[in-house]
Structure formats: structure tokens, C-alpha cells
Design a protein around this motif. Sequence first.
Motif, PDB file in Angstrom:
ATOM      1  N   GLY A  59       4.477   0.037   1.988  1.00  0.00           N
ATOM      2  CA  GLY A  59       4.652  -0.989   2.994  1.00  0.00           C
ATOM      3  C   GLY A  59       3.678  -2.123   2.850  1.00  0.00           C
ATOM      4  O   GLY A  59       2.724  -2.082   2.092  1.00  0.00           O
ATOM      5  N   ASP A  60       3.940  -3.078   3.629  1.00  0.00           N
ATOM      6  CA  ASP A  60       3.163  -4.312   3.603  1.00  0.00           C
ATOM      7  C   ASP A  60       2.858  -4.697   5.034  1.00  0.00           C
ATOM      8  O   ASP A  60       3.333  -4.068   5.970  1.00  0.00           O
ATOM      9  CB  ASP A  60       3.978  -5.404   2.908  1.00  0.00           C
ATOM     10  CG  ASP A  60       3.135  -6.601   2.527  1.00  0.00           C
ATOM     11  OD1 ASP A  60       3.700  -7.544   1.961  1.00  0.00           O
ATOM     12  OD2 ASP A  60       1.926  -6.598   2.810  1.00  0.00           O
ATOM     13  N   VAL A  61       2.093  -5.699   5.209  1.00  0.00           N
ATOM     14  CA  VAL A  61       1.849  -6.198   6.546  1.00  0.00           C
ATOM     15  C   VAL A  61       2.958  -7.164   6.920  1.00  0.00           C
ATOM     16  O   VAL A  61       3.515  -7.856   6.081  1.00  0.00           O
ATOM     17  CB  VAL A  61       0.468  -6.883   6.647  1.00  0.00           C
ATOM     18  CG1 VAL A  61      -0.635  -5.872   6.391  1.00  0.00           C
ATOM     19  CG2 VAL A  61       0.371  -8.043   5.682  1.00  0.00           C
ATOM     20  N   PHE A  62       3.287  -7.197   8.205  1.00  0.00           N
ATOM     21  CA  PHE A  62       4.223  -8.192   8.693  1.00  0.00           C
ATOM     22  C   PHE A  62       3.547  -9.560   8.667  1.00  0.00           C
ATOM     23  O   PHE A  62       2.365  -9.665   8.918  1.00  0.00           O
ATOM     24  CB  PHE A  62       4.600  -7.910  10.149  1.00  0.00           C
ATOM     25  CG  PHE A  62       5.595  -6.820  10.343  1.00  0.00           C
ATOM     26  CD1 PHE A  62       5.242  -5.651  10.990  1.00  0.00           C
ATOM     27  CD2 PHE A  62       6.896  -6.951   9.915  1.00  0.00           C
ATOM     28  CE1 PHE A  62       6.167  -4.640  11.202  1.00  0.00           C
ATOM     29  CE2 PHE A  62       7.827  -5.949  10.126  1.00  0.00           C
ATOM     30  CZ  PHE A  62       7.456  -4.795  10.769  1.00  0.00           C
ATOM     31  N   PHE A 107      10.415   4.488   6.411  1.00  0.00           N
ATOM     32  CA  PHE A 107      10.371   5.898   6.037  1.00  0.00           C
ATOM     33  C   PHE A 107      11.526   6.237   5.105  1.00  0.00           C
ATOM     34  O   PHE A 107      12.665   5.853   5.330  1.00  0.00           O
ATOM     35  CB  PHE A 107      10.468   6.772   7.285  1.00  0.00           C
ATOM     36  CG  PHE A 107       9.217   6.798   8.116  1.00  0.00           C
ATOM     37  CD1 PHE A 107       8.934   5.771   8.992  1.00  0.00           C
ATOM     38  CD2 PHE A 107       8.325   7.861   8.026  1.00  0.00           C
ATOM     39  CE1 PHE A 107       7.777   5.796   9.761  1.00  0.00           C
ATOM     40  CE2 PHE A 107       7.174   7.898   8.791  1.00  0.00           C
ATOM     41  CZ  PHE A 107       6.901   6.859   9.661  1.00  0.00           C
ATOM     42  N   TYR A 118       0.845  -1.179   0.000  1.00  0.00           N
ATOM     43  CA  TYR A 118       0.000   0.000   0.000  1.00  0.00           C
ATOM     44  C   TYR A 118       0.892   1.243   0.000  1.00  0.00           C
ATOM     45  O   TYR A 118       2.060   1.178   0.363  1.00  0.00           O
ATOM     46  CB  TYR A 118      -0.884   0.022   1.239  1.00  0.00           C
ATOM     47  CG  TYR A 118      -2.049  -0.929   1.183  1.00  0.00           C
ATOM     48  CD1 TYR A 118      -1.857  -2.298   1.342  1.00  0.00           C
ATOM     49  CD2 TYR A 118      -3.347  -0.468   0.976  1.00  0.00           C
ATOM     50  CE1 TYR A 118      -2.922  -3.185   1.292  1.00  0.00           C
ATOM     51  CE2 TYR A 118      -4.420  -1.342   0.930  1.00  0.00           C
ATOM     52  CZ  TYR A 118      -4.199  -2.696   1.085  1.00  0.00           C
ATOM     53  OH  TYR A 118      -5.248  -3.566   1.037  1.00  0.00           O
ATOM     54  N   TYR A 149       3.552  -7.688  18.319  1.00  0.00           N
ATOM     55  CA  TYR A 149       2.212  -8.072  17.894  1.00  0.00           C
ATOM     56  C   TYR A 149       1.630  -8.869  19.062  1.00  0.00           C
ATOM     57  O   TYR A 149       2.035  -9.996  19.304  1.00  0.00           O
ATOM     58  CB  TYR A 149       2.240  -8.908  16.624  1.00  0.00           C
ATOM     59  CG  TYR A 149       0.879  -9.318  16.160  1.00  0.00           C
ATOM     60  CD1 TYR A 149       0.373 -10.594  16.439  1.00  0.00           C
ATOM     61  CD2 TYR A 149       0.080  -8.423  15.464  1.00  0.00           C
ATOM     62  CE1 TYR A 149      -0.895 -10.951  16.022  1.00  0.00           C
ATOM     63  CE2 TYR A 149      -1.187  -8.791  15.039  1.00  0.00           C
ATOM     64  CZ  TYR A 149      -1.662 -10.059  15.325  1.00  0.00           C
ATOM     65  OH  TYR A 149      -2.921 -10.421  14.915  1.00  0.00           O
ATOM     66  N   TYR A 173       4.900  -0.303  18.344  1.00  0.00           N
ATOM     67  CA  TYR A 173       6.176  -0.151  17.650  1.00  0.00           C
ATOM     68  C   TYR A 173       7.050   0.868  18.381  1.00  0.00           C
ATOM     69  O   TYR A 173       6.549   1.804  18.997  1.00  0.00           O
ATOM     70  CB  TYR A 173       5.967   0.395  16.230  1.00  0.00           C
ATOM     71  CG  TYR A 173       4.908  -0.271  15.388  1.00  0.00           C
ATOM     72  CD1 TYR A 173       3.550  -0.012  15.605  1.00  0.00           C
ATOM     73  CD2 TYR A 173       5.254  -1.124  14.343  1.00  0.00           C
ATOM     74  CE1 TYR A 173       2.569  -0.609  14.813  1.00  0.00           C
ATOM     75  CE2 TYR A 173       4.281  -1.706  13.536  1.00  0.00           C
ATOM     76  CZ  TYR A 173       2.943  -1.446  13.787  1.00  0.00           C
ATOM     77  OH  TYR A 173       1.981  -2.029  12.988  1.00  0.00           O
ATOM     78  N   ASP A 199      -4.296  -4.469  14.126  1.00  0.00           N
ATOM     79  CA  ASP A 199      -4.170  -5.440  13.059  1.00  0.00           C
ATOM     80  C   ASP A 199      -5.540  -6.002  12.755  1.00  0.00           C
ATOM     81  O   ASP A 199      -6.151  -6.661  13.588  1.00  0.00           O
ATOM     82  CB  ASP A 199      -3.226  -6.561  13.467  1.00  0.00           C
ATOM     83  CG  ASP A 199      -3.123  -7.614  12.382  1.00  0.00           C
ATOM     84  OD1 ASP A 199      -3.128  -8.809  12.708  1.00  0.00           O
ATOM     85  OD2 ASP A 199      -3.056  -7.232  11.196  1.00  0.00           O
ATOM     86  N   GLY A 204       1.260 -10.186  11.655  1.00  0.00           N
ATOM     87  CA  GLY A 204       0.513  -9.019  12.123  1.00  0.00           C
ATOM     88  C   GLY A 204       1.328  -7.762  12.256  1.00  0.00           C
ATOM     89  O   GLY A 204       2.523  -7.804  12.524  1.00  0.00           O
ATOM     90  N   GLY A 205       0.723  -6.617  12.075  1.00  0.00           N
ATOM     91  CA  GLY A 205       1.395  -5.328  12.135  1.00  0.00           C
ATOM     92  C   GLY A 205       1.769  -4.859  10.747  1.00  0.00           C
ATOM     93  O   GLY A 205       1.782  -5.627   9.797  1.00  0.00           O
ATOM     94  N   ASN A 206       2.100  -3.605  10.645  1.00  0.00           N
ATOM     95  CA  ASN A 206       2.409  -2.988   9.362  1.00  0.00           C
ATOM     96  C   ASN A 206       3.864  -2.560   9.319  1.00  0.00           C
ATOM     97  O   ASN A 206       4.351  -1.922  10.232  1.00  0.00           O
ATOM     98  CB  ASN A 206       1.538  -1.765   9.135  1.00  0.00           C
ATOM     99  CG  ASN A 206       0.065  -2.094   9.229  1.00  0.00           C
ATOM    100  OD1 ASN A 206      -0.353  -3.172   8.859  1.00  0.00           O
ATOM    101  ND2 ASN A 206      -0.706  -1.174   9.739  1.00  0.00           N
ATOM    102  N   LYS A 207       4.532  -2.901   8.272  1.00  0.00           N
ATOM    103  CA  LYS A 207       5.929  -2.524   8.076  1.00  0.00           C
ATOM    104  C   LYS A 207       5.974  -1.156   7.433  1.00  0.00           C
ATOM    105  O   LYS A 207       5.491  -0.969   6.320  1.00  0.00           O
ATOM    106  CB  LYS A 207       6.614  -3.551   7.181  1.00  0.00           C
ATOM    107  CG  LYS A 207       8.063  -3.231   6.865  1.00  0.00           C
ATOM    108  CD  LYS A 207       8.973  -3.585   8.014  1.00  0.00           C
ATOM    109  CE  LYS A 207      10.435  -3.458   7.599  1.00  0.00           C
ATOM    110  NZ  LYS A 207      11.349  -3.831   8.697  1.00  0.00           N
ATOM    111  N   LEU A 208       6.534  -0.197   8.130  1.00  0.00           N
ATOM    112  CA  LEU A 208       6.717   1.136   7.568  1.00  0.00           C
ATOM    113  C   LEU A 208       8.204   1.428   7.460  1.00  0.00           C
ATOM    114  O   LEU A 208       8.909   1.371   8.459  1.00  0.00           O
ATOM    115  CB  LEU A 208       6.068   2.205   8.443  1.00  0.00           C
ATOM    116  CG  LEU A 208       4.551   2.256   8.533  1.00  0.00           C
ATOM    117  CD1 LEU A 208       4.127   3.449   9.382  1.00  0.00           C
ATOM    118  CD2 LEU A 208       3.924   2.339   7.167  1.00  0.00           C
TER     119      LEU A 208
END
Lengths: 113, 116
Positions: A91-94, A103, A32, B50, B33, B96, A97-101
Amino acid sequence: LAKTTQPISMDSYEGQEVNITCSHNNIATNDYITWYQQFPSQGPRFIIQGYKTKVTNEVASLFIPADRKSSTLSLPRVSLSDTAVYYCLVGDVFTGGGNKLTFGTGTQLKVEL
Amino acid sequence: DAMVIQNPRYQVTQFGKPVTLSCSQTLNHNVMYWYQQKSSQAPKLLFHYYDKDFNNEADTPDNFQSRRPNTSFCFLDIRSPGLGDAAMYLCATSRDAGQNSYNEQFFGPGTRLTVL
């Protein structure tokens, strides 16, 4: 992760429309495109997110061409308070779970009277 | 208002003296995070939780540790701060919503760490 490239700085005047373009040639299918805004001594703030075509919310529009290798954040009628650093992130989702950002360098927008 | 809170906002420590930064959230988000942001640089992800599962970034030094005793709180421990660890430390959360979803991260105001 796809690397992003955006201008280091931009200058504008109050009332103008500002378009900040970000290049992400290696964007993956699941990625995304998200834009964050950061004022000095504050945490980044989410502005807008999209996957393809055009997305609009109350503060900005995001234009994404069909190949998704770039995107443009459009800020209508900027004011002095829009002076900030704008980050384009892909980024994508880990897994799990969670989102990889990740920068990039960001674009320092300076708005003047 | 639901938010991400970081305490303290400013922290001064001495070279080599352990320091703990804290983050709490009222958003009930399951992912938390920690980022490090040095002057005039972009935020860099150190690790994330997570739920109770800890996920370290490959290039995060061992000097940095984290604890998450419950959903609301997360701590960043710097075991032996060096001069190069002076930075703004940002805590963020996200919810999530499952596979194929991508949700915004909510950042706290940050803690600015000075190492003397």
C-alpha cells in the motif's frame, strides 16, 4: 495498487518455523509491504511492515528481496494460538493523508499439536 | 489502554430499516476508516476520513454513508440495508505522520450486522 498473491492455506505444527510468501510483481516505488493477522470475529492486527531487506520485531521477521516483487513473513516456533488468517498488503499513502490498504485473499494458517 | 471501540458488537436490523454503527477511539488518530468484511472474505475499504475530510471509495454503494462529528467518533449509516449488506463492519484508525510515512492501522473488534 499492486495486487498480492499468497497461498490460500498452510498447515504447521507447534514449534516449527512458518514462512508465508507473498508475491507482488507490480509493487510501486512508494509502496510499503505490511502483514496483518486476523483471528475469527476480530479485527486485523498489525504484525510487521517493511520497505526493503529484512525487518524483525518481537513476533516475526519480514524478508524482502532487492527487487521487492515478493516478501516472506517468517513466524518462529509457532503455537496453536498463531492459527489465524495472515494478510499481505502492499500500500501507499493517500494523497491528503491516510494509508491505502487493499487486502488480498489472505493465508489461513492452521497450527496443530 | 488506548483503543478502538465499536458498538454494538452485534446488530440485527430488518430489510430496509436504517441502521447506524458507531466507532470511537482514544488514540487521538486523525484518520479513521470503515471496512466491510463478508464471511470468508478479506476486509474491503468503504471510505475513510482524514480529519474532517471524507474520502469515498469509488465502488462504495450510495447506501453507505458516514459521519465524523469529532476526532474521537465516526459513524457508519446504512440507509436501506439489504440482505447482501450482512457482514462484519470494521473501524480502523491511523496516525498520519506526513508524506513518505506509512503507519499501521489499528482495528476495532468489529460489528457483526445481520439483516432479516
